[in-house]
Enzyme design. Structure first.
Site, PDB file in Angstrom:
ATOM      1  N   SER A 140      -9.966  -0.577   7.209  1.00  0.00           N
ATOM      2  CA  SER A 140      -9.277  -0.477   5.936  1.00  0.00           C
ATOM      3  C   SER A 140      -8.736  -1.822   5.440  1.00  0.00           C
ATOM      4  O   SER A 140      -8.546  -1.613   4.231  1.00  0.00           O
ATOM      5  CB  SER A 140      -8.398   0.733   5.820  1.00  0.00           C
ATOM      6  OG  SER A 140      -8.990   1.735   5.989  1.00  0.00           O
ATOM      7  N   LYS A 146       0.709  -1.223  -0.029  1.00  0.00           N
ATOM      8  CA  LYS A 146      -0.029  -0.043  -0.005  1.00  0.00           C
ATOM      9  C   LYS A 146       0.903   1.111   0.052  1.00  0.00           C
ATOM     10  O   LYS A 146       1.974   1.261   0.614  1.00  0.00           O
ATOM     11  CB  LYS A 146      -0.978   0.193   1.346  1.00  0.00           C
ATOM     12  CG  LYS A 146      -1.866   1.172   1.392  1.00  0.00           C
ATOM     13  CD  LYS A 146      -2.837   0.673   2.599  1.00  0.00           C
ATOM     14  CE  LYS A 146      -3.875   1.895   2.869  1.00  0.00           C
ATOM     15  NZ  LYS A 146      -4.733   1.606   3.944  1.00  0.00           N
ATOM     16  N   SER A 171      -9.588   1.742   3.105  1.00  0.00           N
ATOM     17  CA  SER A 171      -8.861   2.425   2.327  1.00  0.00           C
ATOM     18  C   SER A 171      -7.980   1.738   1.584  1.00  0.00           C
ATOM     19  O   SER A 171      -7.169   2.280   0.658  1.00  0.00           O
ATOM     20  CB  SER A 171      -7.792   3.681   3.317  1.00  0.00           C
ATOM     21  OG  SER A 171      -7.096   2.925   3.993  1.00  0.00           O
TER      22      SER A 171
END
Length: 450
Positions: free
Chosen positions: A178, A76, A154
């Site tokens: 997330s 990420k 997210s």
């Protein structure tokens, strides 16, 4: 969902590698080709490997016995990787200086032999459960090729990279859900460990009180392996059958306003577990309703994100996603006294929740109350965006406030949009969650074969 370029989880791939049936470059080449598919549009950030030749440069040359040797892993865009810019899905940091060193989480993945195949797109600064990014595009959920649906956030690109086969592991973060939200919406596994077990250093913070470093995988056994790498510890698995577990079902709030698909999948899952001998008790858990008042001044994410962003957002607010800026700026109005009161209220609430959960091995709830809605309806409608965002975060954020651990497992029937079943408990029940999840995963899979 279209089939990934190779079947099975990382354990199946590792067995094939060890048996000599496949070579690491072949696995990485397949992952790179998957990353170029239409389903992976907007998954990887600019500068990520975009073709097989570039990806193969990351091929591990270490010991094949390493836990992740030969395994494609995505990272990420929140985490420092040596020599790369940590932009956190934002254009305001796109020209920042590259990281000088890997953060601990990335360093541990590399040490286990992982091949880092790219940085994944995300919600700007990790501040939403929907998955939309107006700067770099939103990766569509691969569960529905006919309609572009949200991936969840997210850790949006991380989930899509695993669901499509562009990676077998997606390193992500979980502050209010997330990891688990995109896992549920994309039909994969998402494990949120107890926050303190994995270092958060070198990860751009959203909330220093709530941030957790974890991963998305294709199976629970993969989640166990990756957690052992990230937490640098062994998970103790007993193999206890489901008949040995006493499980609670949260009756308050967590089952409100469920879509029909989610409600059916959740009830079917509970029935499967009951038939397998699990002792399931519905409890009210009215303490969950207290969180609205506890977070009335804005919550920990608003206060702690504003502390990090206040200088940057004062200078460059126009470059932020307005929806993200709005939530960060809520922290500007929280006083030091409000913040101290919030920390004290959370501590008291955790103690009371732990007392209520004493005697139960885990709590069961739907991970999120709805299936993934289409992206189009949320792009320009703020009211609908924040309504959906609130629903997506409602169940998962309870675990973060509890400082707990949780895992989301796919529980939908074939032909349905993905639905997640969440198993959760308070801090440091991680091994029990993983142990139980292995049994639940097997029982659900068996039920669908009958």
């Amino acid at each position: 969902m279209s089939q990934p370029p190779f079947s099975g989880d990382l354990h199946a791939v590792r067995q094939a590698l060890q048996a000599g049936h496949v070579q690491a470059p072949d696995i990485l080449a397949q992952a790179a080709l998957a990353a170029q598919s239409e389903a992976c549009r907007h998954v990887f950030m600019p500068g990520s490997p975009a073709n097989p030749a570039e990806t193969l440069k990351n091929a591990p040359s270490g010991d094949i016995g390493l836990a992740l040797a030969g395994i494609p892993v995505s990272v990420k865009d929140l985490f420092d990787v040596a020599g790369q810019v940590t932009a956190a899905g934002s254009k305001v940091l796109a020209q920042a200086a590259p990281a000088q060193a890997d953060c601990p989480a990335v360093a541990r993945l590399r040490a286990a032999g992982a091949a880092l195949v790219g940085r994944t797109n995300m919600v700007e600064f990790a501040f939403s459960g929907v998955g939309i990014n107006p700067h770099y595009g939103t990766p569509a959920n691969p569960a529905d090729p006919a309609t572009a649906r949200i991936p969840g956030g997210s850790s949006s690109g991380a989930a899509v990279s695993v669901a499509t086969g562009a990676a077998l592991v997606g390193l992500g973060s979980d502050t209010g859900g997330s990891i688990r939200i995109p896992a549920a919406l994309c039909g994969i596994v998402g494990f949120k460990s107890t926050a303190r077990l994995v270092p958060t250093a070198g990860a751009l913070p959203l909330s220093t009180s709530l941030d957790t470093v974890s991963a998305l995988t294709r199976s629970v056994r993969d989640a166990v392996t990756v957690h052992e790498v990230l937490a640098a510890r062994r998970v103790e698995l007993t193999g206890k059958p489901l008949s040995g577990y006493r499980l609670a079902v949260a009756g308050t709030l967590m089952q409100d306003a469920l879509s029909r698909t989610v409600a059916q999948a959740f009830e079917r899952s509970l029935q499967v577990l009951r038939e397998a001998g699990a002792k399931i008790v519905e409890i009210p858990l009215g303490e969950i309703t207290e969180l609205t008042a506890i977070n009335a001044t804005g919550g920990l994410s608003a206060a702690e994100s504003y502390a990090w962003h206040r200088k940057l957002i004062a200078e460059r607010q126009a470059g932020y996603d307005p929806r993200v800026a709005l939530r960060i700026l809520r922290g500007a109005g929280m006083s030091a006294a409000d913040y101290i009161d919030l920390l004290a209220a959370r501590k008291d609430w955790i103690a009371r929740m732990e007392a209520r959960l004493d005697g139960f091995d885990a709590v069961l709830s739907p991970t999120v109350p709805l299936v993934a809605p289409p992206i189009a309806g949320l792009l320009n409608d703020d009211t609908e965006f924040f309504r959906v965002n609130g629903l997506l975060l409602r169940n998962t954020s309870v675990v973060n406030m509890l400082d707990g651990c949780a895992i989301s497992l796919p529980c939908h029937a074939p032909g349905q949009l993905p639905v997640g079943l969440m198993l959760w408990h308070a801090a440091l029940h991680d091994d029990t969650m993983l142990d139980l999840a292995l049994q639940v995963e097997a029982a659900l899979a068996q039920s669908l074969q009958q």
